[in-house]
Design a protein around this motif. Structure first.
Motif, PDB file in Angstrom:
ATOM      1  N   GLU A  21      40.046  44.699  60.669  1.00 26.69           N
ATOM      2  CA  GLU A  21      38.747  44.393  60.425  1.00 26.69           C
ATOM      3  C   GLU A  21      38.114  45.356  59.316  1.00 26.69           C
ATOM      4  O   GLU A  21      38.611  46.382  59.139  1.00 26.69           O
ATOM      5  N   GLY A  22      37.421  44.529  58.342  1.00 28.77           N
ATOM      6  CA  GLY A  22      36.933  45.026  57.147  1.00 28.77           C
ATOM      7  C   GLY A  22      37.781  45.282  56.074  1.00 28.77           C
ATOM      8  O   GLY A  22      37.293  45.609  54.922  1.00 28.77           O
ATOM      9  N   ASP A  23      39.024  44.911  56.101  1.00 27.65           N
ATOM     10  CA  ASP A  23      39.932  45.148  55.101  1.00 27.65           C
ATOM     11  C   ASP A  23      39.834  44.067  54.096  1.00 27.65           C
ATOM     12  O   ASP A  23      39.591  42.867  54.615  1.00 27.65           O
ATOM     13  N   GLU A  24      40.561  44.011  52.908  1.00 26.43           N
ATOM     14  CA  GLU A  24      40.563  42.735  51.885  1.00 26.43           C
ATOM     15  C   GLU A  24      42.044  42.717  51.661  1.00 26.43           C
ATOM     16  O   GLU A  24      42.896  43.889  51.577  1.00 26.43           O
ATOM     17  N   VAL A  25      42.522  41.678  51.455  1.00 29.02           N
ATOM     18  CA  VAL A  25      43.987  41.201  51.098  1.00 29.02           C
ATOM     19  C   VAL A  25      44.032  40.265  49.970  1.00 29.02           C
ATOM     20  O   VAL A  25      43.063  39.236  49.791  1.00 29.02           O
ATOM     21  N   ILE A  26      44.703  40.633  48.813  1.00 25.73           N
ATOM     22  CA  ILE A  26      44.803  39.633  47.837  1.00 25.73           C
ATOM     23  C   ILE A  26      45.809  38.466  48.147  1.00 25.73           C
ATOM     24  O   ILE A  26      47.134  38.720  48.482  1.00 25.73           O
ATOM     25  N   VAL A  27      45.286  37.221  47.784  1.00 28.79           N
ATOM     26  CA  VAL A  27      46.178  36.175  48.118  1.00 28.79           C
ATOM     27  C   VAL A  27      46.181  35.171  46.739  1.00 28.79           C
ATOM     28  O   VAL A  27      44.727  35.028  46.394  1.00 28.79           O
ATOM     29  N   PRO A  28      47.095  34.434  46.353  1.00 33.04           N
ATOM     30  CA  PRO A  28      46.978  33.628  45.312  1.00 33.04           C
ATOM     31  C   PRO A  28      46.061  32.415  45.736  1.00 33.04           C
ATOM     32  O   PRO A  28      46.131  31.899  47.058  1.00 33.04           O
ATOM     33  N   SER A  29      45.366  31.787  44.928  1.00 32.00           N
ATOM     34  CA  SER A  29      44.601  30.828  45.331  1.00 32.00           C
ATOM     35  C   SER A  29      45.346  29.517  45.246  1.00 32.00           C
ATOM     36  O   SER A  29      45.049  28.546  46.119  1.00 32.00           O
ATOM     37  N   HIS A  30      46.596  29.195  44.659  1.00 30.45           N
ATOM     38  CA  HIS A  30      47.514  28.210  45.006  1.00 30.45           C
ATOM     39  C   HIS A  30      48.496  28.450  45.922  1.00 30.45           C
ATOM     40  O   HIS A  30      49.654  28.866  45.825  1.00 30.45           O
ATOM     41  N   THR A  31      47.889  28.478  47.248  1.00 27.72           N
ATOM     42  CA  THR A  31      48.848  28.425  48.500  1.00 27.72           C
ATOM     43  C   THR A  31      47.910  27.481  49.373  1.00 27.72           C
ATOM     44  O   THR A  31      47.056  26.951  49.362  1.00 27.72           O
ATOM     45  N   PHE A  32      48.907  27.324  50.484  1.00 29.76           N
ATOM     46  CA  PHE A  32      48.160  26.666  51.687  1.00 29.76           C
ATOM     47  C   PHE A  32      47.172  27.400  52.387  1.00 29.76           C
ATOM     48  O   PHE A  32      47.332  28.674  52.190  1.00 29.76           O
ATOM     49  N   ASP A  39      54.283  29.034  36.146  1.00 31.24           N
ATOM     50  CA  ASP A  39      55.376  28.608  36.820  1.00 31.24           C
ATOM     51  C   ASP A  39      54.690  28.332  38.447  1.00 31.24           C
ATOM     52  O   ASP A  39      55.460  28.209  39.532  1.00 31.24           O
ATOM     53  N   HIS A  40      53.228  28.595  38.777  1.00 35.39           N
ATOM     54  CA  HIS A  40      52.894  28.440  39.813  1.00 35.39           C
ATOM     55  C   HIS A  40      52.876  29.459  40.759  1.00 35.39           C
ATOM     56  O   HIS A  40      52.412  29.364  41.907  1.00 35.39           O
ATOM     57  N   MET A  41      53.383  30.606  40.409  1.00 35.38           N
ATOM     58  CA  MET A  41      53.676  31.780  41.265  1.00 35.38           C
ATOM     59  C   MET A  41      52.646  32.744  41.189  1.00 35.38           C
ATOM     60  O   MET A  41      51.778  32.826  39.835  1.00 35.38           O
ATOM     61  N   ILE A  42      52.344  33.771  42.032  1.00 35.28           N
ATOM     62  CA  ILE A  42      51.007  34.541  41.546  1.00 35.28           C
ATOM     63  C   ILE A  42      51.371  35.326  40.250  1.00 35.28           C
ATOM     64  O   ILE A  42      52.144  35.761  39.986  1.00 35.28           O
ATOM     65  N   ASP A  43      49.978  35.334  39.943  1.00 36.06           N
ATOM     66  CA  ASP A  43      49.976  36.173  38.570  1.00 36.06           C
ATOM     67  C   ASP A  43      49.315  37.612  38.762  1.00 36.06           C
ATOM     68  O   ASP A  43      47.923  37.518  38.845  1.00 36.06           O
ATOM     69  N   VAL A  44      49.680  38.636  38.919  1.00 39.87           N
ATOM     70  CA  VAL A  44      49.252  39.865  39.648  1.00 39.87           C
ATOM     71  C   VAL A  44      48.247  40.414  38.516  1.00 39.87           C
ATOM     72  O   VAL A  44      47.285  40.882  38.948  1.00 39.87           O
ATOM     73  N   LEU A  60      40.172  42.611  40.966  1.00 46.19           N
ATOM     74  CA  LEU A  60      39.780  42.114  42.407  1.00 46.19           C
ATOM     75  C   LEU A  60      40.066  43.242  43.449  1.00 46.19           C
ATOM     76  O   LEU A  60      39.435  43.169  44.536  1.00 46.19           O
ATOM     77  N   VAL A  61      40.614  44.359  43.041  1.00 45.32           N
ATOM     78  CA  VAL A  61      40.810  45.121  44.042  1.00 45.32           C
ATOM     79  C   VAL A  61      39.821  46.383  44.291  1.00 45.32           C
ATOM     80  O   VAL A  61      39.013  46.613  43.129  1.00 45.32           O
ATOM     81  N   THR A  62      39.454  46.515  45.488  1.00 43.23           N
ATOM     82  CA  THR A  62      38.332  47.666  45.889  1.00 43.23           C
ATOM     83  C   THR A  62      38.936  48.510  46.684  1.00 43.23           C
ATOM     84  O   THR A  62      40.187  48.591  47.005  1.00 43.23           O
ATOM     85  N   SER A  63      37.970  49.362  47.319  1.00 45.22           N
ATOM     86  CA  SER A  63      38.374  50.429  48.053  1.00 45.22           C
ATOM     87  C   SER A  63      38.906  49.885  49.377  1.00 45.22           C
ATOM     88  O   SER A  63      39.479  50.646  50.356  1.00 45.22           O
ATOM     89  N   LYS A  64      38.537  48.526  49.678  1.00 49.46           N
ATOM     90  CA  LYS A  64      38.842  48.016  50.919  1.00 49.46           C
ATOM     91  C   LYS A  64      40.141  47.238  50.974  1.00 49.46           C
ATOM     92  O   LYS A  64      40.780  46.845  51.862  1.00 49.46           O
ATOM     93  N   THR A  65      40.503  47.159  49.726  1.00 47.79           N
ATOM     94  CA  THR A  65      42.070  46.281  49.730  1.00 47.79           C
ATOM     95  C   THR A  65      43.066  46.990  50.306  1.00 47.79           C
ATOM     96  O   THR A  65      43.371  48.129  49.719  1.00 47.79           O
ATOM     97  N   ARG A  66      43.714  46.466  50.853  1.00 52.05           N
ATOM     98  CA  ARG A  66      44.962  46.833  52.177  1.00 52.05           C
ATOM     99  C   ARG A  66      46.276  46.249  51.693  1.00 52.05           C
ATOM    100  O   ARG A  66      47.272  47.100  51.929  1.00 52.05           O
ATOM    101  N   PHE A  74      52.468  46.645  41.114  1.00 48.94           N
ATOM    102  CA  PHE A  74      51.108  46.197  41.239  1.00 48.94           C
ATOM    103  C   PHE A  74      50.624  46.994  42.659  1.00 48.94           C
ATOM    104  O   PHE A  74      49.780  47.614  42.761  1.00 48.94           O
ATOM    105  N   ALA A  75      51.539  46.642  43.770  1.00 52.77           N
ATOM    106  CA  ALA A  75      51.193  47.342  45.151  1.00 52.77           C
ATOM    107  C   ALA A  75      51.434  48.781  45.115  1.00 52.77           C
ATOM    108  O   ALA A  75      50.362  49.565  45.663  1.00 52.77           O
ATOM    109  N   ALA A  76      52.323  49.370  44.221  1.00 49.38           N
ATOM    110  CA  ALA A  76      52.479  50.845  44.116  1.00 49.38           C
ATOM    111  C   ALA A  76      51.152  51.282  43.436  1.00 49.38           C
ATOM    112  O   ALA A  76      50.631  52.339  43.793  1.00 49.38           O
ATOM    113  N   ARG A  77      50.803  50.785  42.337  1.00 48.99           N
ATOM    114  CA  ARG A  77      49.873  51.160  41.474  1.00 48.99           C
ATOM    115  C   ARG A  77      48.479  51.312  42.355  1.00 48.99           C
ATOM    116  O   ARG A  77      47.876  52.223  42.317  1.00 48.99           O
ATOM    117  N   HIS A  78      48.415  50.288  43.090  1.00 48.25           N
ATOM    118  CA  HIS A  78      47.045  50.261  43.818  1.00 48.25           C
ATOM    119  C   HIS A  78      47.294  50.728  45.417  1.00 48.25           C
ATOM    120  O   HIS A  78      46.260  50.522  46.071  1.00 48.25           O
TER     121      HIS A  78
END
Ligand SMILES: Cc1ncc(COP(=O)(O)O)c(C=O)c1O
Length: 382
Positions: A89-100, A122-127, A133-139, A159-163
């Motif tokens: 609840e209340g968390d945010e998660v980064i997801v690529p827009s090109h996915t199911f 190459d259609h893969m996530i571009d971090v 897009l990262v905020t204090s809620k991004t988990r 990217f994950a380590a940095r944030h």
């Protein structure tokens, strides 16, 4: 990369090459399937029986992980993986827009909010598109191992380590794909696979798997997928899900899994033909070929291209008996306005008018792919 548009030796006879061949999946091993199904039904072994546990053990050994849980589908595998990562609840998660949409839906199912970033050519996530897009809620961040290719997991990890984010992998499309020798599904807190019938390892219905290496998380996952019950005492120790993979589907997949390595190599051989025959066409953007990099072993769940004049090309191919589709109906997740998701996805936006899937499955012959390539070359070069 070849710049020559090779001439095919395939005959010019019209063919019927539907995008996918579901009846063929059954016909391929019909006798074995029927014997297996008969055996399971005769034993009355429907839920949480030995066939499921044997399948889980085979998958765990293939992937080199400690725990695999057969679950109802890929979406619930993602949902449970997010729970194991402590996303709620209340968390945010980064997801690529090109996915199911299932990737984002799983985030929603645990009470969190998906925030959509871009993909690259190459259609893969571009971090790099996710920094703002990262905020204090991004988990957490969810790299999607799309089309049977792995993301640049070094970049995702940095990217994950940095944030300070957890990694929850959507590897639903990539069973057997590797990044620097490591299997998709084994990065991050947990991995997920979908066994939807069109997947490289598909069952005859819905199915999925949750991949967990950590013993403590495995204990929780085992409870979650079976109504929150402790498997020894049978007591409910948390609210869980009815998320078990049916025993009969597990038995069917064991039959297919015996041939898995061969079907991956066949897909890669077909991808090599597409690459050799089409890489000289400036109107098409192809995925990286199977031999493009030693860092990756791609399994080509899909062969997704970008094409100039996409709709006329699709019509031309249709007239030659060749089926194509637009993955997820031609939409990126950020284009579903009713979901009102925050996003930064300019490449995906442009790509949505250009991308399409060419036929790619292990029942296709090399001559079929040459026939498809002939038709594409004819379209652009006459
Ligand atoms: C990238 C991706 N994520 C998630 C899913 C969801 O899997 P399932 O349909 O088994 O729930 C799929 C399945 O198509 C997928 O391709």
């Amino acid at each position: 990369m070849s710049q020559t548009i090779l001439k095919s030796s395939a005959d010019a006879q019209p063919r019927n090459i539907p995008f996918f061949n579901y009846p063929g999946l059954f016909a391929e091993h019909e006798t074995e399937f029927m014997a297996t199904i008969h055996d399971v039904l005769k034993r009355g072994a429907f839920i949480m029986q030995k066939d499921l546990f044997e399948f889980e053990a085979a998958l765990a050994s293939y992937l080199g992980v400690r725990h695999v849980f057969g679950v109802a589908d890929g979406t619930v595998a993602l949902t449970l993986a997010l729970r194991l990562a402590g996303v709620g609840e209340g968390d945010e998660v980064i997801v690529p827009s090109h996915t199911f949409v299932a990737t984002a839906a799983a985030v929603n199912h645990v009470g969190a909010v998906p925030v959509l970033c871009d993909c690259g050519p190459d259609h893969m996530i571009d971090v790099s598109s996710a920094d703002g897009l990262v905020t204090s809620k991004t988990r957490a961040i969810m790299p999607v191992q799309l089309n049977g290719r792995t993301c640049d997991m070094d970049q995702v990890g940095a990217f994950a380590a940095r944030h300070g984010l957890k990694i929850v992998e959507d590897s639903c499309q990539a069973l057997g794909a590797k990044y620097k020798g490591r299997f998709a599904g084994t990065f991050g807190v947990a991995g997920s696979f979908s066994f939807y019938p069109a997947k490289v390892l598909g069952c005859f219905g819905d199915g999925g798997a949750l991949i967990v290496d950590d013993d403590a998380n495995a204990e929780i996952a085992r409870q979650y997928r079976d109504h929150g019950r402790d498997p020894v005492s049978g007591k409910v120790v948390r609210f869980g899900y009815n998320a078990r993979l049916d025993n009969v589907q597990a038995a069917i997949m064991m039959v297919k899994f015996r041939h898995y390595g061969k079907s991956l190599e066949h897909r890669r051989a077909l991808a090599r033909i597409y690459q050799e025959r089409l890489s000289g066409l400036s109107e098409l953007l192809l995925p990286p070929g199977p031999d493009a990099s030693n860092d990756r072993y791609d399994i080509f769940q899909n062969y997704e291209v970008e094409a100039d004049s996409r709709e006329p090309l699709r019509e031309h191919l249709k007239a030659r008996g060749i089926g194509t589709i637009l993955q997820w109906g031609g939409h990126m997740i950020h284009q579903f306005e009713k979901l009102e998701l925050r996003h930064n996805a300019p490449y995906a936006e442009g790509m949505s008018k250009r991308y399409m899937l060419l036929p790619m499955h292990h029942l296709l012959g090399e001559d079929d792919v040459n026939y498809i390539c002939d038709a594409i070359v004819d379209f652009y070069r006459g």
